[in-house]
Design a protein around this motif. Structure first.
Motif, mmCIF file in Angstrom:
data_model
loop_
_atom_site.group_PDB
_atom_site.id
_atom_site.type_symbol
_atom_site.label_atom_id
_atom_site.label_comp_id
_atom_site.label_asym_id
_atom_site.label_seq_id
_atom_site.Cartn_x
_atom_site.Cartn_y
_atom_site.Cartn_z
ATOM 1 N N ALA A 259 3.864 -15.256 -10.543
ATOM 2 C CA ALA A 259 3.228 -15.209 -9.221
ATOM 3 C C ALA A 259 1.847 -15.843 -9.269
ATOM 4 N N GLU A 260 1.087 -15.558 -10.320
ATOM 5 C CA GLU A 260 -0.246 -16.129 -10.450
ATOM 6 C C GLU A 260 -0.170 -17.648 -10.631
ATOM 7 N N THR A 261 0.860 -18.129 -11.331
ATOM 8 C CA THR A 261 1.019 -19.567 -11.529
ATOM 9 C C THR A 261 1.369 -20.260 -10.222
ATOM 10 N N LEU A 262 2.276 -19.659 -9.436
ATOM 11 C CA LEU A 262 2.601 -20.252 -8.135
ATOM 12 C C LEU A 262 1.376 -20.285 -7.225
ATOM 13 N N LYS A 263 0.540 -19.252 -7.348
ATOM 14 C CA LYS A 263 -0.690 -19.226 -6.560
ATOM 15 C C LYS A 263 -1.609 -20.370 -6.979
ATOM 16 N N ALA A 264 -1.722 -20.617 -8.280
ATOM 17 C CA ALA A 264 -2.573 -21.701 -8.776
ATOM 18 C C ALA A 264 -2.028 -23.073 -8.395
ATOM 19 N N CYS A 265 -0.702 -23.184 -8.245
ATOM 20 C CA CYS A 265 -0.065 -24.470 -7.941
ATOM 21 C C CYS A 265 0.033 -24.754 -6.448
ATOM 22 N N LEU A 275 5.665 -17.344 -2.684
ATOM 23 C CA LEU A 275 4.998 -16.056 -2.792
ATOM 24 C C LEU A 275 5.277 -15.203 -1.564
ATOM 25 N N CYS A 276 5.376 -13.911 -1.777
ATOM 26 C CA CYS A 276 5.509 -12.981 -0.664
ATOM 27 C C CYS A 276 4.182 -12.923 0.095
ATOM 28 N N ARG A 277 4.249 -12.979 1.428
ATOM 29 C CA ARG A 277 3.046 -12.953 2.251
ATOM 30 C C ARG A 277 2.939 -11.667 3.067
ATOM 31 N N GLY A 278 3.632 -10.621 2.621
ATOM 32 C CA GLY A 278 3.550 -9.344 3.316
ATOM 33 C C GLY A 278 2.120 -8.842 3.389
ATOM 34 N N PRO A 279 1.795 -8.009 4.375
ATOM 35 C CA PRO A 279 0.408 -7.550 4.571
ATOM 36 C C PRO A 279 -0.160 -6.782 3.387
ATOM 37 N N ARG A 280 0.690 -6.203 2.556
ATOM 38 C CA ARG A 280 0.183 -5.451 1.414
ATOM 39 C C ARG A 280 -0.377 -6.369 0.327
ATOM 40 N N HIS A 281 -0.101 -7.669 0.405
ATOM 41 C CA HIS A 281 -0.665 -8.622 -0.542
ATOM 42 C C HIS A 281 -1.979 -9.207 -0.033
ATOM 43 N N PRO A 283 -5.735 -8.503 0.728
ATOM 44 C CA PRO A 283 -6.765 -7.478 0.491
ATOM 45 C C PRO A 283 -7.467 -7.037 1.766
ATOM 46 N N GLY A 284 -7.550 -7.923 2.734
ATOM 47 C CA GLY A 284 -8.234 -7.561 3.970
ATOM 48 C C GLY A 284 -7.439 -6.637 4.868
ATOM 49 N N ARG A 285 -6.126 -6.502 4.598
ATOM 50 C CA ARG A 285 -5.276 -5.681 5.464
ATOM 51 C C ARG A 285 -4.678 -4.485 4.738
ATOM 52 N N ALA A 286 -4.609 -4.563 3.414
ATOM 53 C CA ALA A 286 -3.886 -3.529 2.671
ATOM 54 C C ALA A 286 -4.721 -2.299 2.384
ATOM 55 N N PHE A 287 -6.016 -2.449 2.201
ATOM 56 C CA PHE A 287 -6.849 -1.299 1.857
ATOM 57 C C PHE A 287 -7.180 -0.509 3.114
ATOM 58 N N VAL A 288 -6.431 0.542 3.340
ATOM 59 C CA VAL A 288 -6.603 1.385 4.512
ATOM 60 C C VAL A 288 -6.833 2.816 4.057
ATOM 61 N N SER A 289 -7.199 3.659 5.004
ATOM 62 C CA SER A 289 -7.438 5.061 4.675
ATOM 63 C C SER A 289 -6.158 5.717 4.185
ATOM 64 N N HIS A 300 -0.460 5.458 -1.060
ATOM 65 C CA HIS A 300 -0.310 5.238 0.366
ATOM 66 C C HIS A 300 0.700 4.112 0.604
ATOM 67 N N PRO A 301 1.574 4.219 1.596
ATOM 68 C CA PRO A 301 2.586 3.175 1.831
ATOM 69 C C PRO A 301 1.992 1.798 2.074
ATOM 70 N N ALA A 302 0.727 1.721 2.503
ATOM 71 C CA ALA A 302 0.106 0.425 2.786
ATOM 72 C C ALA A 302 -0.896 0.025 1.716
ATOM 73 N N SER A 303 -0.806 0.601 0.513
ATOM 74 C CA SER A 303 -1.750 0.265 -0.552
ATOM 75 C C SER A 303 -1.536 -1.176 -1.017
ATOM 76 N N TYR A 304 -2.596 -1.742 -1.622
ATOM 77 C CA TYR A 304 -2.590 -3.157 -2.002
ATOM 78 C C TYR A 304 -1.595 -3.433 -3.126
ATOM 79 N N LEU A 305 -0.940 -4.594 -3.043
ATOM 80 C CA LEU A 305 -0.031 -5.062 -4.081
ATOM 81 C C LEU A 305 -0.539 -6.385 -4.642
ATOM 82 N N SER A 306 -0.405 -6.572 -5.934
ATOM 83 C CA SER A 306 -0.762 -7.837 -6.558
ATOM 84 C C SER A 306 0.167 -8.941 -6.060
ATOM 85 N N PRO A 307 -0.225 -10.207 -6.221
ATOM 86 C CA PRO A 307 0.660 -11.302 -5.805
ATOM 87 C C PRO A 307 2.037 -11.171 -6.442
#
Length: 454
Positions: A259-265, A275-281, A283-289, A300-307
Motif C-alpha cells: 500500500a505504501e509503495t502504491l502511494k509512492a507511485c 488504494l482504498c479511499r474509504g473515509p477511515r483512510h 486522517p481529516g475524517r477518521a479521527f472522531v470522538s 471506534h467504528p470510524a477510527s483511522y486506518l493505515s493505507p
C-alpha cells in the motif's frame, strides 16, 4: 447497364499488405513469436518487414515462448551439481533464473528491435527482481506496460525496494519509462491450456465418487457459473471484473508495504490495483470522538486506518441505500488515473495507460462508476454472498459488528424480538451475510439440521 470491368492487375502479396503499418499493428499481436519468425523465413520481403518495422514487436508476449522457461531447478538440498557442464561459480541465483529471458533480450537487442517493445508480457515465467530492475531502469528498454503476474522466483521485498527507488524524487527526468505494471491479478490462460483433457474409457476406479462428480452436476455447475457471470456483466454493462460485483479480487491479504509503495507511485506508475479511499483512510475524517465506544474495550467504528489496497469490487451501484459513497466513486475520464486500476486483458493495440484503464461497456455507453474498498472498510457493512453494502453515512456499524463470530451469534440468539433497541432488525450484516435476505436463506437451509440454526 454496362459490361463488368475486372481489374487485371496482379493481386497484392502478403508482403504488400503487411507493409501497411496499420495492418501490421493490428495483426502481429495475435501471432506467437515463433509464428512471426516462421513468417519471416518465407521470403526476403517478409524478413525485412519483421526485422525493420517498429510495429512488429511493439506488443511482445514471451509467456508462451518455450525458450523463456527455465527447464530445471538449479538448487537442491542434496548438494548435487547444478548442471552436468561446468558453471561460473560467481553466478548468482537471480542470474541463473534470469538467464533465458536475458538471452532473448540480447538477441532482440542485436537485431535492433528491443527498443520497439512497448508492451512486455512475462506472466508465469522466472522473473527475478534484478531483471525487473533492468527493464525499468536501463536505457536499452523502452517498455511502457509490463506484466509480471504469477511469476516465479520474484522476491517481493526487493521488488518493493526497486519500485520505491524508481519513483524517488531525485530520479532523472523522463524516468521511469514504465507507466503501468500488471502484478496482482491472474494471468490470462492461453486457449490450448483451457481445453479439456480427453476422457479415459473404463476408468471407474480412478473417477471421483459422489453426486457432484457426475457429468450432469459438473455441467450444471458450469452453467450456473456462466449464468452468474452473464448476469453480473449485464448489470454492470461491462465485462471488466473491477466494475462488477466480483467480491474479492485477490486471493491473499496484501502487506502494508505494498500500500505504501502504491502511494509512492501515484501519478508515476499505475498497477492492476488501487488504494482504498474509504473515509477511515483520511486522517481529516477518521479521527472522531469515541465517547460512544468508551467502556466497550473496542475501537471506534470510524477510527483511522493505515493505507490499504482495495481488494473488493462492489459493482457499479454503490451503497444499497444512497447508491453512492462518501469518497465518491472513481469514473474513467473524470477521476485521476491513480484511482483507476489497469484492466485485463492487456490491450493488444496500444501501450498507453489510458487504453489499459478504459472499461469497455457492452452498449458503448459512458463508463460505469468504480466502487472498490478494502475489507477493513467493509467490516460489518458488506454481504459476501449478494455483495450488497452500506456506507458510513447510511449505516453506523455498532460495536456488535466488531465482535467475533461467536459473540455475534450469541448476541443474535439472545437479542430481544419485541423491537427494543438494539433489535435484530437494526443489524444489516451478520457474519458476512445481509440479515434481510442471505442470512434468512442460510437459516432456512440449515433448519432441521444439527448445525447452528438447528
Amino acid at each position: 447497364m454496362g459490361p463488368l470491368i475486372v481489374d487485371a492487375s496482379p493481386s497484392h502479396t502478403l508482403a504488400d499488405i503487411l507493409s501497411n503499418s496499420l495492418v501490421l499493428r493490428q495483426t502481429t499481436p495475435y501471432l506467437p513469436v515463433a509464428s512471426i519468425y516462421a513468417l519471416a523465413a518465407t521470403s526476403k520481403a517478409l524478413h525485412h518487414i519483421v526485422n525493420h518495422a517498429p510495429d512488429v514487436f511493439r506488443y511482445l508476449d514471451l509467456s508462451t515462448v518455450q525458450s523463456a522457461i527455465v527447464p530445471y531447478e538449479p538448487l537442491d538440498s542434496g548438494g548435487i551439481s547444478w548442471r552436468a557442464e561446468r558453471m561460473d561459480e560467481a553466478l548468482t541465483e537471480d542470474e541463473w533464473y534470469s538467464g533465458p529471458l536475458l538471452g532473448i533480450f540480447s538477441k532482440l537487442q542485436r537485431r535492433h528491435v528491443l527498443q520497439n517493445v512497448q508492451t512486455l508480457v512475462l506472466d508465469g515465467l522466472s522473473v527475478p527482481a534484478d531483471l525487473v530492475r533492468e527493464i525499468i531502469g536501463e536505457d536499452r528498454f523502452n517498455v511502457r506496460i509490463l506484466s509480471i503476474r504469477e511469476t516465479q522466483h520474484l522476491n517481493e521485498r526487493k521488488l518493493l525496494q526497486l519500485l520505491r527507488y524508481a519513483v524517488r524524487p531525485s530520479r532523472p527526468a523522463g524516468t521511469p519509462r514504465v507507466k503501468g505494471i500488471y502484478f496482482f491479478g491472474k494471468r490470462e490462460q492461453p486457449p490450448l491450456l483451457v481445453e479439456h483433457a480427453p476422457k479415459k474409457k473404463n476408468s471407474r476406479s480412478s473417477s471421483p465418487k459422489g453426486v457432484m462428480s457426475s457429468q450432469g452436476a459438473q455441467i450444471g455447475a458450469e452453467w450456473n457459473h456462466k449464468s452468474s457471470e452473464a448476469l453480473s456483466t449485464a448489470l454492470a454493462r461491462t465485462t471488466d471484473k473491477w466494475y462488477q460485483c466480483s467480491g474479492r479480487m485477490m486471493p491473499k491479504r496484501l502487506s502494508l508495504e505494498w500500500a505504501e509503495t502504491l502511494k509512492a507511485c501515484e501519478g508515476i506508475i499505475a498497477f492492476d490495483a488501487v488504494l482504498c479511499r474509504g473515509p477511515r483512510h483520511d486522517p481529516g475524517r477518521a479521527f472522531v470522538s469515541n465517547s460512544d465506544s468508551e467502556g466497550s474495550g473496542l475501537p471506534h467504528p470510524a477510527s483511522y486506518l493505515s493505507p490499504a489496497i482495495a481488494t473488493v469490487a462492489l459493482g457499479p451501484h454503490g451503497c444499497e441505500q444512497c447508491q453512492s459513497c462518501p469518497e465518491d466513486p472513481a469514473v474513467f475520464g473524470q477521476s485521476p488515473a491513480s484511482q483507476l486500476p489497469l484492466l485485463s486483458p492487456i490491450p493488444l493495440h496500444s501501450s498507453s495507460l489510458r487504453a489499459a484503464q478504459m472499461p469497455h461497456t457492452l452498449d458503448g455507453s459512458a463508463s460505469p462508476p468504480l466502487f472498490v474498498r478494502c475489507e477493513d472498510c467493509l467490516k460489518g457493512r458488506w454481504c459476501e454472498r449478494c455483495h450488497k453494502w452500506w456506507d458510513e453515512d447510511c449505516y453506523t456499524v455498532s460495536t456488535i459488528a466488531q465482535r467475533t463470530e461467536l459473540q455475534q451469534t450469541e448476541y443474535m440468539e439472545n437479542a430481544p424480538l419485541d423491537g427494543a433497541a438494539p433489535s435484530k432488525q437494526s443489524i444489516k450484516v451478520h457474519m458476512g451475510l445481509c440479515v434481510n435476505n442471505c442470512l434468512v436463506g442460510e437459516m432456512m437451509a440449515g433448519a432441521g439440521s444439527n448445525g447452528m440454526w438447528g
